[in-house]
Design an enzyme around this catalytic site. Structure first.
Site, short mmCIF file in Angstrom:
data_model
loop_
_atom_site.label_atom_id
_atom_site.label_comp_id
_atom_site.label_asym_id
_atom_site.label_seq_id
_atom_site.Cartn_x
_atom_site.Cartn_y
_atom_site.Cartn_z
N LEU A 202 0.89 -1.28 -0.10
CA LEU A 202 0.15 0.02 0.03
C LEU A 202 0.91 1.16 0.00
CD1 LEU A 202 -3.21 0.48 0.42
CD2 LEU A 202 -2.62 0.67 2.66
N HIS A 203 0.74 1.93 -1.12
CA HIS A 203 1.81 3.15 -1.07
C HIS A 203 1.16 4.43 -1.83
CE1 HIS A 203 2.69 1.96 -4.91
NE2 HIS A 203 3.17 2.89 -5.32
N ARG A 204 0.08 4.14 -2.63
CA ARG A 204 -0.50 5.23 -3.77
C ARG A 204 -1.18 6.42 -2.88
NH1 ARG A 204 0.54 4.89 -8.76
NH2 ARG A 204 0.89 2.50 -9.65
N ARG A 237 6.20 5.77 3.10
CA ARG A 237 5.31 7.01 2.77
C ARG A 237 3.93 6.80 3.56
NH1 ARG A 237 3.89 10.27 -1.65
NH2 ARG A 237 1.92 11.17 -1.33
N ASP A 278 -1.96 -1.87 -4.51
CA ASP A 278 -2.23 -0.61 -5.17
C ASP A 278 -1.03 -0.23 -6.34
OD1 ASP A 278 -0.49 0.42 -3.49
OD2 ASP A 278 -1.70 2.04 -2.68
#
Length: 367
Positions: A202-204, A237, A278
């Site tokens: 998960l990073h977007r 992030r 993602d």
């Protein structure tokens, strides 16, 4: 004389440039490798180069992180003198990161031909910075290599001559097949053997920059974890936003790992019952591995993973995620098949094409 100057900048590029460099060497094409240093973690970057057998870069721009504008501009500033010094026949860029468009733009304006590997992919979501990079890079490229046939239709709609496009397959899958036997067993990465588990990446920004969206996603992941253990290699992030938004308690029950090297992540995905992501590349890798994938996005630039592969789009909607997860637990999820030319030979197709194309590439760039 250097015939091709190859560019890599960030983690998604490394898996794509590795087989290309090997294929160019095998076919006798003189190539140099330039690393822009866009990847935020030098140690991770070096680890990927070692894992994948990528030669030490001939040039390293050491750009580092920054906003899209700052990073793109810095790559352009530092790339131009290297280009002028090397004087290659062509610049080869891969994927859709900031380094891709930055180096392609400098080359095009200096009259050097541009080769784009992984061209024509479209999410049709201009809110994604990568989509802007893809569209613009393709417009200024002279030779475009595509991973799936739908990419040709995308390019034709944008006015690109099909004569400049060649379907070669997916170089990222070349890397996967080449390293599958070397993948680190999940039990070693996890420190224990789990009979079944899910992997989450998960990073977007659309998922992790809004506290309400991120909280809802972590809540439904918590529900899944109560049924199937969830392993989360945590992106910096995402980690930062979880802490900033006060959501740390929502991941306490998950198995949290630091960002992983390629061989560790490959083994973790290979042995998983399910992957939730993602990421763009993971959609392709899970299709090649035959592992069900739930993509936490409303669109994908890799539609073949939906039509032929193991991928299902669920967005950030908890109800859709629950329903798709139930399908995986009930009947195993989408079985899928291996798409055409995802056979480990894409990079060699590229090299053989370049062997014939480069002698014709001298002189004025195509319009």
């Amino acid at each position: 004389m250097t015939q091709v100057l190859c560019v890599a900048g960030a983690r998604p590029n490394f898996m794509k440039i590795a087989p290309v460099m090997a294929a160019l060497a095998e076919t006798g094409i003189a190539a140099q490798l330039l690393h822009t240093g866009q990847h935020y973690d030098a140690a991770m970057s070096d680890g990927f180069f070692a894992d994948l057998g990528i030669p030490h870069p001939d040039h390293h721009l050491e750009v580092g992180s920054g906003s899209h504008a700052v990073q793109t501009a810095e790559v352009m500033k530092r790339f131009e003198p290297v280009l002028d010094s090397v004087k290659p026949q062509a610049v080869l860029v891969v994927g859709d990161v900031n380094s891709t468009i930055a180096c392609a733009l400098v080359a095009a304006k200096r009259g050097v031909r541009v080769i784009h590997v992984e061209a024509g992919l479209r999410s049709y979501d201009r809110a994604m910075p990568e989509e802007i990079n893809r569209v613009l890079t393709d417009q200024i490229s002279d030779l475009l290599f595509i991973t799936e046939k739908s990419a040709l239709a995308n390019l034709q709609r944008e006015g690109i001559d099909p004569a400049r496009v060649e379907f070669v397959g997916n170089v990222m899958i070349d890397t996967l097949y080449r390293n599958l036997e070397r993948a680190v067993p999940s039990s070693q990465t996890l420190g224990t053997a789990l009979p079944a588990y899910a992997v989450l990446t998960l990073h977007r920004p659309s998922n992790v920059d809004d506290p309400a969206t991120l909280a809802a996603l972590l809540d439904v992941i918590g529900e899944i974890n109560a049924v199937l253990p969830v392993v989360l290699p945590l992106h910096p992030r995402t980690r930062g936003n979880i802490e900033k938004f006060g959501l740390s308690a929502k991941i306490n029950a998950l198995r949290i790992l630091p960002p992983l090297g390629y061989l560790d992540m490959l083994g973790l995905m290979r042995d998983a019952k399910l992957v939730l992501t993602d990421s763009g590349g993971i959609q392709e890798e899970t299709t090649a591995l035959g592992v069900p994938c739930l993509t936490l996005r409303d669109n994908t630039e890799r539609p073949i993973t939906l039509t032929e592969g193991t991928n299902t789009l669920v967005g950030a909607d908890p109800a859709a995620i629950r329903a798709a997860f139930d399908q995986v637990m009930t009947n195993g999820g989408r079985a899928g098949c291996i798409p055409e030319y995802w056979d480990g030979r894409a990079a060699m197709r590229i090299a053989h094409t370049l062997k014939g194309w480069l002698p014709q590439a001298a002189g004025v760039r195509s319009a």
